[in-house]
Write an enzyme that holds these catalytic residues in place. Structure first.
Site, PDB file in Angstrom:
ATOM      1  N   HIS A  56     113.401 -10.223 -68.928  1.00 54.06           N
ATOM      2  CA  HIS A  56     112.956 -11.578 -69.250  1.00 54.06           C
ATOM      3  C   HIS A  56     112.498 -12.245 -67.956  1.00 54.06           C
ATOM      4  O   HIS A  56     113.325 -12.541 -67.083  1.00 54.06           O
ATOM      5  CB  HIS A  56     114.082 -12.383 -69.895  1.00 54.06           C
ATOM      6  CG  HIS A  56     114.524 -11.842 -71.218  1.00 54.06           C
ATOM      7  ND1 HIS A  56     113.908 -12.173 -72.403  1.00 54.06           N
ATOM      8  CD2 HIS A  56     115.509 -10.964 -71.539  1.00 54.06           C
ATOM      9  CE1 HIS A  56     114.506 -11.528 -73.405  1.00 54.06           C
ATOM     10  NE2 HIS A  56     115.473 -10.787 -72.898  1.00 54.06           N
ATOM     11  N   ASP A 148     112.623 -10.065 -79.391  1.00 51.19           N
ATOM     12  CA  ASP A 148     113.942 -10.075 -78.756  1.00 51.19           C
ATOM     13  C   ASP A 148     114.437 -11.489 -78.487  1.00 51.19           C
ATOM     14  O   ASP A 148     113.697 -12.351 -78.032  1.00 51.19           O
ATOM     15  CB  ASP A 148     113.910  -9.300 -77.441  1.00 51.19           C
ATOM     16  CG  ASP A 148     115.289  -9.218 -76.814  1.00 51.19           C
ATOM     17  OD1 ASP A 148     116.175  -8.616 -77.444  1.00 51.19           O
ATOM     18  OD2 ASP A 148     115.485  -9.766 -75.725  1.00 51.19           O
ATOM     19  N   HIS A 175     115.685  -6.349 -81.946  1.00 50.49           N
ATOM     20  CA  HIS A 175     116.935  -7.012 -81.583  1.00 50.49           C
ATOM     21  C   HIS A 175     117.805  -6.998 -82.838  1.00 50.49           C
ATOM     22  O   HIS A 175     117.587  -7.787 -83.758  1.00 50.49           O
ATOM     23  CB  HIS A 175     116.638  -8.443 -81.131  1.00 50.49           C
ATOM     24  CG  HIS A 175     117.841  -9.285 -80.852  1.00 50.49           C
ATOM     25  ND1 HIS A 175     118.146  -9.722 -79.586  1.00 50.49           N
ATOM     26  CD2 HIS A 175     118.803  -9.781 -81.663  1.00 50.49           C
ATOM     27  CE1 HIS A 175     119.253 -10.450 -79.628  1.00 50.49           C
ATOM     28  NE2 HIS A 175     119.656 -10.504 -80.884  1.00 50.49           N
ATOM     29  N   ASN A 274     124.186 -11.725 -75.278  1.00 56.06           N
ATOM     30  CA  ASN A 274     123.738 -11.349 -76.613  1.00 56.06           C
ATOM     31  C   ASN A 274     123.066  -9.977 -76.541  1.00 56.06           C
ATOM     32  O   ASN A 274     122.045  -9.845 -75.847  1.00 56.06           O
ATOM     33  CB  ASN A 274     122.740 -12.407 -77.109  1.00 56.06           C
ATOM     34  CG  ASN A 274     122.244 -12.162 -78.509  1.00 56.06           C
ATOM     35  OD1 ASN A 274     122.316 -11.053 -79.034  1.00 56.06           O
ATOM     36  ND2 ASN A 274     121.704 -13.195 -79.128  1.00 56.06           N
ATOM     37  N   ASP A 301     117.986  -5.859 -69.698  1.00 51.78           N
ATOM     38  CA  ASP A 301     118.063  -7.138 -70.420  1.00 51.78           C
ATOM     39  C   ASP A 301     118.321  -8.271 -69.426  1.00 51.78           C
ATOM     40  O   ASP A 301     119.139  -9.163 -69.671  1.00 51.78           O
ATOM     41  CB  ASP A 301     119.143  -7.113 -71.507  1.00 51.78           C
ATOM     42  CG  ASP A 301     119.023  -8.293 -72.471  1.00 51.78           C
ATOM     43  OD1 ASP A 301     118.012  -9.022 -72.398  1.00 51.78           O
ATOM     44  OD2 ASP A 301     119.944  -8.493 -73.282  1.00 51.78           O
ATOM     45  N   HIS A 305     119.076 -17.668 -66.298  1.00 51.08           N
ATOM     46  CA  HIS A 305     119.187 -19.024 -66.841  1.00 51.08           C
ATOM     47  C   HIS A 305     119.368 -20.016 -65.698  1.00 51.08           C
ATOM     48  O   HIS A 305     119.948 -19.676 -64.659  1.00 51.08           O
ATOM     49  CB  HIS A 305     120.386 -19.139 -67.784  1.00 51.08           C
ATOM     50  CG  HIS A 305     120.212 -18.430 -69.088  1.00 51.08           C
ATOM     51  ND1 HIS A 305     119.332 -18.856 -70.063  1.00 51.08           N
ATOM     52  CD2 HIS A 305     120.789 -17.314 -69.580  1.00 51.08           C
ATOM     53  CE1 HIS A 305     119.391 -18.028 -71.101  1.00 51.08           C
ATOM     54  NE2 HIS A 305     120.260 -17.086 -70.828  1.00 51.08           N
TER      55      HIS A 305
END
Length: 428
Positions: A56, A148, A175, A274, A301, A305
């Protein structure tokens, strides 16, 4: 550039000569150009550059957490020469314009190759298919599609997506999370969740979607990839599907190879992820599944944040943790140092197979003459305390702060150009 005295794939000592962005020779007593830079790789493992199928990068729209620039710097530090960027950005990468923008920014940053992943559905809403063909035929040449962060829970829509991507050899990366079974879920459903009084996420919420989707993939004869598999039951389903020749692949994250739901007892939201951290029995099952080939790859993954999204009460905190800069250390710790994988296996699960699944012809190539010079020199010997404050990622939500992790990235080479030396990104 000559990599001298290293061990390709952790096997016999051989030199590796890189010329004009390609591997020119691998062996001993090589004919080396006079102006070649000599890199001392004594005691180090030489691997193909790592490829992450699940990153991400947050840009566009989430630049306070990560940018393409910072995320690819983090990738290079972790030994990655290519990452596949997930579609849950703002705007969502559900059109040719957005995926091309992400690819251009990756090219501009130059720390590693960025392959955009396209959304399966418009706006990740799960209501109608996105512009799959337009993204596949764009400059970005998207071959992996995923919502995802959300599950493609409608079986009819999932079937149509699987059928659609067959025309250009694409793959749907699911996902696996039944939304009805996980409403309000805060962690794995089990003994620990009951003791802590937190709403649980049952393993069956993942397993039921995987079971449905492998049958759909078999029915339409299409490729399915399962993201961040995390339970023993999921491993069993993938093993069953492969025994029947269903074209399914699966990934496990580094954190699901090590951490368990017991970590949640600290109520530190850095452990909120998650899918959730599972039990010790699940960890053992996914390690075994990776070792025996049931699970095809390791994918980070990497989910950065902003600090304020994690620095809050558990039930309000965002899910996700960073992983690009610690992935190889964790694989060494959990799989290599325990004897479950060889370094050649590591090249398979962290480079060759991810590139194959993503249909990337330039990455994950063997350390052999003619291959592109995407190379990692990894020193497995030193162990050091992980310090997220020193990471290249803008975010610090790593659960491994203060943990002694093995290995140091001595050199990352992208197309013959060094991007990292002695663990530090090279300033251009």
């Amino acid at each position: 550039m000559l990599l001298r005295g290293g061990r390709p794939y952790g096997e016999s000592v051989q030199d590796v000569l890189l010329v004009d962005g390609r591997i020119q020779a691998v062996g001993t007593a090589l004919d080396v150009p006079e102006d070649a830079e000599i890199i001392d790789a004594d005691g180090c493992i030489v691997l193909p550059g790592l490829v992450d199928l699940h990153t991400h990068l947050r840009e566009p729209g989430g630049e306070e957490a990560e940018t393409v620039e910072s995320g690819t710097r983090a990738a290079a530090r972790g030994g990655f020469t290519a990452v596949h960027a997930m579609a849950n950005t703002t705007p969502v990468a559900d059109s040719a314009g957005v995926v091309e923008q992400v690819a251009r920014r990756g090219d501009s940053a130059g720390w590693c190759t960025v392959r955009p992943i396209g959304a399966v559905t418009v706006g990740l809403a799960g209501e109608r298919l996105a512009e799959l063909d337009a993204m596949a035929n764009s400059r970005a040449q998207v071959r992996v599609f995923s919502d995802d962060g959300k599950c493609v829970h409608d079986p009819v829509l999932m079937r149509r997506a699987l059928e659609y991507v067959k025309s250009f050899d694409g793959v749907i990366a699911q996902h696996a999370q039944d939304p009805r079974l996980t409403e309000g879920a805060q962690m794995h459903e089990g003994v620990v969740s009951a003791e802590l009084g937190l709403t649980g996420w049952p393993a069956v919420a993942e397993e039921s979607i995987i079971a449905r989707d492998v049958l759909l993939a078999q029915h339409v004869g299409s490729r399915l990839h399962v993201c961040h598999l995390s339970t023993a039951g999921s491993v069993d389903i993938i093993r069953w599907a492969k025994q029947r020749g269903i074209e399914v692949t699966a990934e496990v994250t580094p954190h699901h190879l090590l951490l368990t739901d017991e970590n949640v007892r600290q109520f530190d939201a850095v452990f909120k992820v998650n899918p959730p951290l599972r039990t010790a029995e699940d960890v053992e099952a996914v390690r075994e599944g990776l070792a025996d080939g049931t699970i095809d790859i390791v994918a980070t993954d990497h989910a950065p944040h902003p600090r304020d999204a994690k620095d809050r009460e558990w039930d309000q905190a965002a899910m996700g943790m960073t992983g690009l800069e610690t992935a190889l250390s964790l694989v060494q710790l959990t799989m290599v140092d325990t004897g479950r994988l060889t370094w050649r296996d590591v090249a398979r699960v962290l480079s060759e197979k991810p590139a194959e699944i993503g249909r990337d012809q330039e990455q994950g190539r063997p350390l052999a003459p003619g291959s592109p010079a995407h190379v990692l020199v990894w020193d497995p010997r030193p162990a050091q305390l992980a310090d997220p404050a020193e990471h290249a990622s803008l975010s610090r939500n790593s659960p491994f702060a203060g943990l002694e992790l093995p290995g140091t990235n001595r050199l990352t080479v992208l197309g013959g150009r060094p991007t990292v030396r002695e663990g530090q990104v090279i300033r251009r």
